[in-house]
Design a protein around this motif. Structure first.
Motif, short mmCIF file in Angstrom:
data_model
loop_
_atom_site.label_atom_id
_atom_site.label_comp_id
_atom_site.label_asym_id
_atom_site.label_seq_id
_atom_site.Cartn_x
_atom_site.Cartn_y
_atom_site.Cartn_z
N GLY A 449 0.69 -1.41 0.29
CA GLY A 449 0.06 -0.15 0.05
C GLY A 449 0.66 1.35 0.18
O GLY A 449 2.01 1.57 -0.06
N SER A 450 -0.20 2.45 -0.15
CA SER A 450 0.75 3.31 -0.23
C SER A 450 0.40 4.72 0.06
O SER A 450 -0.57 4.81 0.58
N MET A 451 1.20 5.87 0.40
CA MET A 451 0.10 7.06 0.82
C MET A 451 1.02 7.69 -0.03
O MET A 451 2.25 8.02 0.26
N GLU A 452 0.32 9.01 0.03
CA GLU A 452 0.90 10.63 -0.52
C GLU A 452 0.58 11.86 -0.55
O GLU A 452 -0.39 12.20 0.69
N PHE A 453 1.07 13.04 0.95
CA PHE A 453 1.17 13.61 1.43
C PHE A 453 2.09 14.72 0.71
O PHE A 453 3.02 14.48 0.21
#
Length: 509
Positions: A449-453
């Motif tokens: 999974g991934s996240m971008e901020f």
């Protein structure tokens, strides 16, 4: 040199009249002073010096101050944002300029100096934590005493068709003693023995064998059991701690075989013997890739409810377990352990009752990356006045991970970051200055999974160290319980067991 307030106010009042529109200069000189300035949105960042100062050094100082403003006031700069961060900006500027001269310092060093930890605060927190730990120990001891009396009371009561425990309580201790028990209390409920730190709440069934015959009833025991938990001091301490920690009250009835709400590992035990297998995992991963260290420390613990069931031995089955180092309790028979049996050196002696006893420990260290349950990759990139951060996780193991929490430190901010995409949930912890990424369960459906901020532009090192925590219902050590046997009769004893692994320290540095 020293300047009066009236002098400073006069210099500031004269500045707007000296700045012309359409000019490319970044400084203005008068007869006595030089104004060095830089436009920021609809405002000016102004440095006032005398005409004898080095203008190149003044411009360098102004550039450093202009980098500090968005660090503390955010990217959307207006008068309100500057007012909110006024004290932080004053402290930061004071680190840059000392006695009218620029210090040789960087933005990162300024932030470190402003966020310096207080020794007195640390000491105060340690005292508070010590008081909390002492109160928890009192709660555990009281819970053990209550559970022990409940088990003795259960064994002392006759069973059979038509038996009513409430009527028996009225006969043994009178109407007043029977009514002192809260309504709805199940007197046949099993004792509740806490097993802190045993990982997740997944439990496995044990063998089903007959239990030893109940002991003869003791006179007055039901009455004594029904008066437990009435002490004012102990109950108030336990109730206040239960409210703070979010655990259920100790006086609430719990049905046999039901997991009680509370800390991870709390288990209502209905078996006379309970065995817990608990492992703590410590991992250090490099931000450039690769494994720096992996260590596992495991414990097999034994909890016995009463002395009648304390004369036992445990048959265990171990796999190859290459690289694991095992150590038994000093009172365990090492010759028997070599044959796969955990028992006391003197079989005529009982195991301690009512408390948790570690009978076997093990330790394992490795640099094998295939053993890492969860890998984290962080990709920060700067674009103008913003930093875009992409973080991804990947689990290459064949077992599930529960309650996964990934804490990413952030630069000093007055507001939460902008999260563009995420697999899971997130929240901003302003006190820790960290973005908390949570995934309830990682299984075969979401092994990656991934996240971008997005945050204000900052150095890539500001996002480390990343801290991870999780637990799972299995252990890395290949060890299992085959049977529990009475050393007096040789008959099998009914038992329950639970295993789990949780993180002790899991970081990307």
């Amino acid at each position: 040199m020293d300047m009066s307030r009236i002098r400073i106010e006069g210099l500031l009042a004269a500045f707007p009249k000296l700045v012309g529109t359409g000019k490319q200069h970044t400084y203005v000189e008068t007869e006595n002073v030089r104004y060095v300035y830089q436009p920021i949105e609809s405002m000016y960042l102004l440095l006032v010096t005398n005409r004898g100062s080095n203008i190149l050094e003044d411009l360098d100082t102004l550039r450093l101050l202009s980098k500090l403003v968005p660090e503390y006031a955010g990217t959307n700069l207006d008068e309100e944002a500057i007012s909110r961060a006024a004290f932080d900006l004053i402290f930061a500027f004071d680190e840059v300029i000392s006695h009218g001269h620029k210090e040789n310092i960087t933005v990162q060093q300024v932030k470190q100096n402003c966020e310096m930890e207080s020794h007195e605060e640390k000491l105060h927190k340690m005292v508070i934590q010590s008081k909390i730990n002492d109160t928890k120990d009192i709660m555990k001891r009281k819970a053990m005493e209550i559970d022990k009396h409940k088990m003795e009371q259960k064994r002392s009561m006759p069973t059979g068709p038509g038996f009513n425990p409430v009527l028996a309580g009225m006969g043994g201790g009178g109407l007043g003693s029977s009514m002192s028990r809260p309504l709805g209390m199940d007197m046949d409920s099993a004792p509740s023995l806490g097993m802190p730190g045993l990982g997740s709440s997944s439990a496995f069934g044990g063998t089903t064998t007959s239990t030893p015959a109940a002991a003869a009833p003791k006179a007055g025991l039901p009455k004594k059991g029904m008066q437990l938990g009435k002490g004012k001091g102990a109950s108030s301490i336990l109730e206040s701690l239960a409210k703070e920690e979010g655990v259920a009250s100790l006086d609430e009835p719990v049905r046999p075989g039901v997991v009680a709400a509370g800390p991870v590992g709390t288990q209502v035990i209905s078996e006379p013997v309970f065995i817990g297998i608990d492992e703590k995992l410590s991992v250090v991963l490099s931000k450039t890739g690769g494994l720096e260290s992996l260590e596992v420390q495991g414990t097999m613990s034994l909890v016995i409810g009463s002395e009648a069931d304390a004369y036992v031995s445990i048959a265990i089955r171990q796999g190859q377990n290459p690289g694991f180092q095992f150590k038994t309790h000093p009172n365990i028979d090492k010759a028997g352990y070599g044959n796969g049996v955990l028992g006391l050196k003197d079989p005529s002696r009982p195991f301690p009752t009512g408390s948790e006893l570690g009978v076997l420990k093990w330790r394992f260290q490795s640099k094998d990356e295939s053993l890492v349950p969860l890998a984290i990759n962080c990709w920060p990139s700067a674009s103008g006045s913003e930093s875009y951060v992409n973080i991804e996780y990947e689990s290459g193991v064949d077992y599930d991970l529960q309650n996964v929490v990934i804490a990413i430190p952030l630069p000093h901010m007055s507001h939460a970051p902008a999260v563009n995409q995420i697999d899971g949930e997130w929240r901003y912890d302003s006190r820790r200055g960290a973005l908390i990424w949570t995934i309830d369960l990682i299984d075969n459906t979401n092994r990656s999974g991934s996240m971008e901020f997005v945050v204000p532009a900052c150095d890539a090192e500001a996002f480390y160290p990343i801290e991870i925590s999780f637990n799972t219902s299995r252990s890395l050590c290949d060890i299992a319980i085959d049977a529990v046997t009475s050393t007096q009769t040789g008959a099998p004893v009914k038992y329950g067991h639970k295993r789990g692994l949780s993180t002790a320290a899991y970081q990307v540095v």
